[in-house]
Design a protein around this motif. Sequence first.
Motif, PDB file in Angstrom:
ATOM      1  N   THR A  12       0.845  -1.186   0.000  1.00  0.00           N
ATOM      2  CA  THR A  12       0.000   0.000   0.000  1.00  0.00           C
ATOM      3  C   THR A  12       0.883   1.239   0.000  1.00  0.00           C
ATOM      4  O   THR A  12       1.642   1.460   0.942  1.00  0.00           O
ATOM      5  N   PRO A  13       0.824   2.048  -1.052  1.00  0.00           N
ATOM      6  CA  PRO A  13       1.704   3.224  -1.106  1.00  0.00           C
ATOM      7  C   PRO A  13       1.346   4.254  -0.046  1.00  0.00           C
ATOM      8  O   PRO A  13       0.172   4.538   0.198  1.00  0.00           O
ATOM      9  N   VAL A  14       2.367   4.797   0.577  1.00  0.00           N
ATOM     10  CA  VAL A  14       2.200   5.799   1.636  1.00  0.00           C
ATOM     11  C   VAL A  14       2.134   7.193   1.016  1.00  0.00           C
ATOM     12  O   VAL A  14       2.820   7.485   0.029  1.00  0.00           O
ATOM     13  N   LEU A  15       1.301   8.062   1.599  1.00  0.00           N
ATOM     14  CA  LEU A  15       1.167   9.438   1.143  1.00  0.00           C
ATOM     15  C   LEU A  15       0.980   9.494  -0.377  1.00  0.00           C
ATOM     16  O   LEU A  15       1.623  10.289  -1.081  1.00  0.00           O
ATOM     17  N   PHE A  16       0.107   8.647  -0.880  1.00  0.00           N
ATOM     18  CA  PHE A  16      -0.060   8.477  -2.326  1.00  0.00           C
ATOM     19  C   PHE A  16      -0.499   9.765  -3.012  1.00  0.00           C
ATOM     20  O   PHE A  16       0.204  10.291  -3.880  1.00  0.00           O
ATOM     21  N   GLU A  17      -1.642  10.291  -2.637  1.00  0.00           N
ATOM     22  CA  GLU A  17      -2.155  11.487  -3.296  1.00  0.00           C
ATOM     23  C   GLU A  17      -1.209  12.670  -3.099  1.00  0.00           C
ATOM     24  O   GLU A  17      -0.971  13.457  -4.025  1.00  0.00           O
ATOM     25  N   GLU A  18      -0.650  12.785  -1.896  1.00  0.00           N
ATOM     26  CA  GLU A  18       0.233  13.912  -1.594  1.00  0.00           C
ATOM     27  C   GLU A  18       1.499  13.884  -2.454  1.00  0.00           C
ATOM     28  O   GLU A  18       1.950  14.924  -2.949  1.00  0.00           O
ATOM     29  N   SER A  19       2.079  12.697  -2.626  1.00  0.00           N
ATOM     30  CA  SER A  19       3.313  12.609  -3.408  1.00  0.00           C
ATOM     31  C   SER A  19       3.054  12.809  -4.900  1.00  0.00           C
ATOM     32  O   SER A  19       3.879  13.408  -5.603  1.00  0.00           O
ATOM     33  N   ILE A  20       1.912  12.319  -5.390  1.00  0.00           N
ATOM     34  CA  ILE A  20       1.580  12.533  -6.797  1.00  0.00           C
ATOM     35  C   ILE A  20       1.375  14.018  -7.065  1.00  0.00           C
ATOM     36  O   ILE A  20       1.869  14.572  -8.063  1.00  0.00           O
ATOM     37  N   ARG A  21       0.655  14.692  -6.176  1.00  0.00           N
ATOM     38  CA  ARG A  21       0.460  16.141  -6.339  1.00  0.00           C
ATOM     39  C   ARG A  21       1.791  16.884  -6.260  1.00  0.00           C
ATOM     40  O   ARG A  21       2.022  17.853  -6.986  1.00  0.00           O
ATOM     41  N   ALA A  22       2.669  16.415  -5.379  1.00  0.00           N
ATOM     42  CA  ALA A  22       3.950  17.093  -5.172  1.00  0.00           C
ATOM     43  C   ALA A  22       4.804  17.101  -6.436  1.00  0.00           C
ATOM     44  O   ALA A  22       5.580  18.044  -6.657  1.00  0.00           O
ATOM     45  N   LEU A  23       4.672  16.079  -7.267  1.00  0.00           N
ATOM     46  CA  LEU A  23       5.480  16.000  -8.478  1.00  0.00           C
ATOM     47  C   LEU A  23       5.032  16.998  -9.546  1.00  0.00           C
ATOM     48  O   LEU A  23       5.767  17.252 -10.504  1.00  0.00           O
ATOM     49  N   ASP A  24       3.821  17.543  -9.400  1.00  0.00           N
ATOM     50  CA  ASP A  24       3.293  18.508 -10.375  1.00  0.00           C
ATOM     51  C   ASP A  24       3.469  17.951 -11.795  1.00  0.00           C
ATOM     52  O   ASP A  24       4.119  18.556 -12.651  1.00  0.00           O
ATOM     53  N   ILE A  25       2.868  16.810 -12.043  1.00  0.00           N
ATOM     54  CA  ILE A  25       3.121  16.027 -13.246  1.00  0.00           C
ATOM     55  C   ILE A  25       2.630  16.721 -14.510  1.00  0.00           C
ATOM     56  O   ILE A  25       1.482  17.157 -14.600  1.00  0.00           O
ATOM     57  N   HIS A  26       3.531  16.812 -15.499  1.00  0.00           N
ATOM     58  CA  HIS A  26       3.186  17.297 -16.831  1.00  0.00           C
ATOM     59  C   HIS A  26       2.943  16.074 -17.715  1.00  0.00           C
ATOM     60  O   HIS A  26       3.787  15.163 -17.749  1.00  0.00           O
ATOM     61  N   PRO A  27       1.852  16.017 -18.443  1.00  0.00           N
ATOM     62  CA  PRO A  27       1.515  14.815 -19.219  1.00  0.00           C
ATOM     63  C   PRO A  27       2.626  14.341 -20.158  1.00  0.00           C
ATOM     64  O   PRO A  27       2.798  13.137 -20.361  1.00  0.00           O
ATOM     65  N   ASP A  28       3.394  15.277 -20.729  1.00  0.00           N
ATOM     66  CA  ASP A  28       4.437  14.900 -21.679  1.00  0.00           C
ATOM     67  C   ASP A  28       5.803  14.746 -21.009  1.00  0.00           C
ATOM     68  O   ASP A  28       6.821  14.597 -21.705  1.00  0.00           O
ATOM     69  N   GLY A  29       5.840  14.771 -19.676  1.00  0.00           N
ATOM     70  CA  GLY A  29       7.115  14.757 -18.968  1.00  0.00           C
ATOM     71  C   GLY A  29       7.727  13.376 -18.802  1.00  0.00           C
ATOM     72  O   GLY A  29       7.110  12.350 -19.083  1.00  0.00           O
ATOM     73  N   ILE A  30       8.969  13.380 -18.329  1.00  0.00           N
ATOM     74  CA  ILE A  30       9.702  12.153 -18.029  1.00  0.00           C
ATOM     75  C   ILE A  30       9.936  12.106 -16.530  1.00  0.00           C
ATOM     76  O   ILE A  30      10.443  13.076 -15.943  1.00  0.00           O
ATOM     77  N   TYR A  31       9.574  10.976 -15.909  1.00  0.00           N
ATOM     78  CA  TYR A  31       9.636  10.850 -14.453  1.00  0.00           C
ATOM     79  C   TYR A  31      10.356   9.576 -14.046  1.00  0.00           C
ATOM     80  O   TYR A  31      10.469   8.622 -14.833  1.00  0.00           O
ATOM     81  N   ALA A  32      10.834   9.575 -12.805  1.00  0.00           N
ATOM     82  CA  ALA A  32      11.529   8.404 -12.272  1.00  0.00           C
ATOM     83  C   ALA A  32      10.990   8.087 -10.885  1.00  0.00           C
ATOM     84  O   ALA A  32      10.955   8.964 -10.016  1.00  0.00           O
ATOM     85  N   ASP A  33      10.547   6.842 -10.718  1.00  0.00           N
ATOM     86  CA  ASP A  33      10.179   6.322  -9.398  1.00  0.00           C
ATOM     87  C   ASP A  33      11.388   5.522  -8.942  1.00  0.00           C
ATOM     88  O   ASP A  33      11.631   4.414  -9.414  1.00  0.00           O
ATOM     89  N   SER A  34      12.153   6.093  -8.034  1.00  0.00           N
ATOM     90  CA  SER A  34      13.442   5.498  -7.682  1.00  0.00           C
ATOM     91  C   SER A  34      13.327   4.294  -6.769  1.00  0.00           C
ATOM     92  O   SER A  34      14.293   3.562  -6.579  1.00  0.00           O
ATOM     93  N   THR A  35      12.152   4.081  -6.183  1.00  0.00           N
ATOM     94  CA  THR A  35      11.924   2.942  -5.284  1.00  0.00           C
ATOM     95  C   THR A  35      10.614   2.279  -5.697  1.00  0.00           C
ATOM     96  O   THR A  35       9.623   2.368  -4.983  1.00  0.00           O
ATOM     97  N   PHE A  36      10.608   1.608  -6.833  1.00  0.00           N
ATOM     98  CA  PHE A  36       9.390   1.116  -7.472  1.00  0.00           C
ATOM     99  C   PHE A  36       8.586   0.164  -6.582  1.00  0.00           C
ATOM    100  O   PHE A  36       7.388   0.326  -6.407  1.00  0.00           O
ATOM    101  N   GLY A  37       9.228  -0.837  -5.991  1.00  0.00           N
ATOM    102  CA  GLY A  37       8.559  -1.757  -5.071  1.00  0.00           C
ATOM    103  C   GLY A  37       7.347  -2.429  -5.678  1.00  0.00           C
ATOM    104  O   GLY A  37       7.421  -3.134  -6.680  1.00  0.00           O
ATOM    105  N   GLY A  38       6.185  -2.200  -5.080  1.00  0.00           N
ATOM    106  CA  GLY A  38       4.946  -2.781  -5.580  1.00  0.00           C
ATOM    107  C   GLY A  38       4.321  -1.986  -6.700  1.00  0.00           C
ATOM    108  O   GLY A  38       3.296  -2.388  -7.260  1.00  0.00           O
TER     109      GLY A  38
END
Length: 308
Positions: A12-38
């Motif tokens: 179960t991901p912790v602080l899920f909504e908060e961390s997604i909002r924090a990234l301020d995701i751009h649809p065409d952007g490139i992102y890295a989840d450095s601790t992929f886990g589940g």
Amino acid sequence: MQDNSDTIIYHTPVLFEESIRALDIHPDGIYADSTFGGGGHSRGIITRLSPAGHLYGFDQDVDAIENALPDENFTFVRSNFEFMPNFLRFYGVDKVDGILADLGVSSHHFDDAERGFSFRADAPLDMRMNRRAPLTAADIINDSSEDELIRIFRLGSDLNNIKGFAKAIIKKRGEHPILTTTELISAVSPLINPRSEKKDLAQVFQALRIAVNKEMDVLIRFLQSASEMLRPGGRLAVITYHSLEDRLVKNLMKTGNVEGKVDKDFFGKVSTPWKLITRSPITPTPEELERNPRARSAKLRVAELLPQ
């Protein structure tokens, strides 16, 4: 692009909504989840990307491969995140728009008894995140000197009477090697306060896990390279669980270095490549804590890379 948000995951991901909002995701952007886990956080990121966006998920644990997202916008990299700059260059990525790191141990690791992360089950003293790594917790317990054990517990725990814990382990292993979680608990049990048994044992196991996986060294190298991987305006979002790692993250985001050394310019302004998005850490809501006790000590810190 497939929506995998309904996939059953092992954590179960912790602080899920908060961390997604924090990234301020751009649809065409490139992102890295450095601790992929589940893959819980990654699923949240990838559903917000357009076909032009991409997500790289990093994890050194072979078990995480099973959770890789079947999406053309996703690439799984089996590697510790300290090597992220090398792999991004390998894939032709110069800069990314956001990096997320959840530094906690997944519930999967605790539930998989044979990995030796939990004091709740009798299992071999392993604790390796990367099963290809040569050093186990049993190796550290049985081969470290008393001074080395003291250093390990001092670095990775808030235990009282650290010297006593080290001496108890030395004494017990003199009778026979300490090879299982139960044998380790037996060795330190005379020093455990019954009123804080779970907390103290958790600290013992945490310190060993940190030592086995060289977590502080890895985190320092990752944090020091973060500004090289992000494009200006890119976000770094890090979830921590204990004071040692949180201090390093806070120092980097406030001063630009993990030591927390303040360097000011001629006008008295702190010289740092980072702009704090959260001056105080974001913590779980009471509702999340009720759903997910693992989130109890979680703190999310977020910073944005300034133009150079």
